[in-house]
Scaffold this motif. Structure first.
Motif, short mmCIF file in Angstrom:
data_model
loop_
_atom_site.label_atom_id
_atom_site.label_comp_id
_atom_site.label_asym_id
_atom_site.label_seq_id
_atom_site.Cartn_x
_atom_site.Cartn_y
_atom_site.Cartn_z
N ALA A 2 -33.96 -8.73 -15.47
CA ALA A 2 -34.19 -8.55 -14.05
C ALA A 2 -33.98 -7.09 -13.66
O ALA A 2 -33.22 -6.37 -14.29
N VAL A 3 -34.68 -6.69 -12.61
CA VAL A 3 -34.56 -5.34 -12.06
C VAL A 3 -34.21 -5.49 -10.59
O VAL A 3 -34.85 -6.25 -9.87
N TYR A 4 -33.18 -4.77 -10.15
CA TYR A 4 -32.69 -4.87 -8.78
C TYR A 4 -32.67 -3.51 -8.10
O TYR A 4 -32.35 -2.50 -8.73
N LYS A 5 -32.94 -3.49 -6.81
CA LYS A 5 -32.80 -2.30 -5.98
C LYS A 5 -31.36 -2.24 -5.50
O LYS A 5 -30.82 -3.22 -5.00
N THR A 6 -30.71 -1.09 -5.70
CA THR A 6 -29.34 -0.91 -5.24
C THR A 6 -29.30 0.22 -4.21
O THR A 6 -30.32 0.84 -3.93
N GLU A 7 -28.14 0.47 -3.70
CA GLU A 7 -27.97 1.52 -2.70
C GLU A 7 -28.26 2.91 -3.28
O GLU A 7 -28.72 3.80 -2.58
N HIS A 8 -28.00 3.07 -4.57
CA HIS A 8 -28.15 4.38 -5.21
C HIS A 8 -29.28 4.46 -6.22
O HIS A 8 -29.31 5.37 -7.04
N GLY A 9 -30.20 3.53 -6.20
CA GLY A 9 -31.32 3.55 -7.13
C GLY A 9 -31.66 2.16 -7.62
O GLY A 9 -31.61 1.20 -6.86
N TRP A 10 -31.99 2.03 -8.90
CA TRP A 10 -32.39 0.76 -9.50
C TRP A 10 -31.46 0.40 -10.64
O TRP A 10 -30.92 1.27 -11.32
N ARG A 11 -31.32 -0.94 -10.87
CA ARG A 11 -30.47 -1.45 -11.94
C ARG A 11 -31.27 -2.46 -12.76
O ARG A 11 -32.03 -3.26 -12.21
N ALA A 12 -31.08 -2.43 -14.08
CA ALA A 12 -31.73 -3.38 -14.97
C ALA A 12 -30.68 -4.21 -15.69
O ALA A 12 -29.68 -3.68 -16.16
N ASP A 13 -30.89 -5.54 -15.74
CA ASP A 13 -29.98 -6.46 -16.42
C ASP A 13 -30.74 -7.20 -17.52
O ASP A 13 -31.87 -7.62 -17.31
N PHE A 14 -30.07 -7.39 -18.66
CA PHE A 14 -30.66 -8.09 -19.79
C PHE A 14 -29.63 -9.05 -20.36
O PHE A 14 -28.52 -8.65 -20.67
N SER A 15 -29.97 -10.33 -20.46
CA SER A 15 -29.07 -11.33 -21.03
C SER A 15 -29.67 -11.85 -22.32
O SER A 15 -30.89 -12.03 -22.43
N PHE A 16 -28.81 -12.12 -23.31
CA PHE A 16 -29.29 -12.62 -24.59
C PHE A 16 -28.19 -13.40 -25.29
O PHE A 16 -27.02 -13.32 -24.92
N LYS A 17 -28.57 -14.15 -26.29
CA LYS A 17 -27.64 -14.91 -27.10
C LYS A 17 -27.46 -14.15 -28.42
O LYS A 17 -28.44 -13.84 -29.09
N ASP A 18 -26.20 -13.85 -28.79
CA ASP A 18 -25.95 -13.11 -30.02
C ASP A 18 -26.00 -14.03 -31.23
O ASP A 18 -26.26 -15.23 -31.11
N ALA A 19 -25.76 -13.47 -32.41
CA ALA A 19 -25.87 -14.22 -33.66
C ALA A 19 -24.88 -15.38 -33.73
O ALA A 19 -25.14 -16.39 -34.39
N SER A 20 -23.75 -15.27 -33.05
CA SER A 20 -22.76 -16.35 -33.07
C SER A 20 -23.02 -17.41 -32.01
O SER A 20 -22.30 -18.39 -31.92
N GLY A 21 -24.05 -17.23 -31.19
CA GLY A 21 -24.41 -18.21 -30.19
C GLY A 21 -23.83 -17.96 -28.81
O GLY A 21 -24.06 -18.74 -27.89
N LYS A 22 -23.09 -16.87 -28.65
CA LYS A 22 -22.51 -16.56 -27.34
C LYS A 22 -23.51 -15.76 -26.51
O LYS A 22 -24.26 -14.95 -27.03
N TYR A 23 -23.49 -16.02 -25.20
CA TYR A 23 -24.34 -15.25 -24.30
C TYR A 23 -23.71 -13.90 -24.02
O TYR A 23 -22.51 -13.79 -23.80
#
Length: 57
Positions: A2-23
């Motif tokens: 996701a990409v969000y507009k913030t007060e000081h610019g833009w922010r990008a978030d990325f979620s994933f599951k690692d090799a052990s299965g944890k997010y």
């Protein structure tokens, strides 16, 4: 992803599951344009999006 507009610019978030299965979540902020944030997000997801396969698992 996701990409969000913030007060000081833009922010990008990325979620994933690692090799052990944890997010996990990776976030980066301070982009001047939405296009820069989306570009970083696309590059990061290609390079880090898939956990490496391990023999025997």
């Amino acid at each position: 992803m996701a990409v969000y507009k913030t007060e000081h610019g833009w922010r990008a978030d990325f979620s994933f599951k690692d090799a052990s299965g944890k997010y996990r979540k990776k976030s980066k902020r301070g982009f001047k344009t939405k296009k820069e944030a989306e570009s970083w997000l696309a590059e990061y997801s290609i390079n880090h999006g898939r956990p490496t396969l391990q023999k025997g698992s």
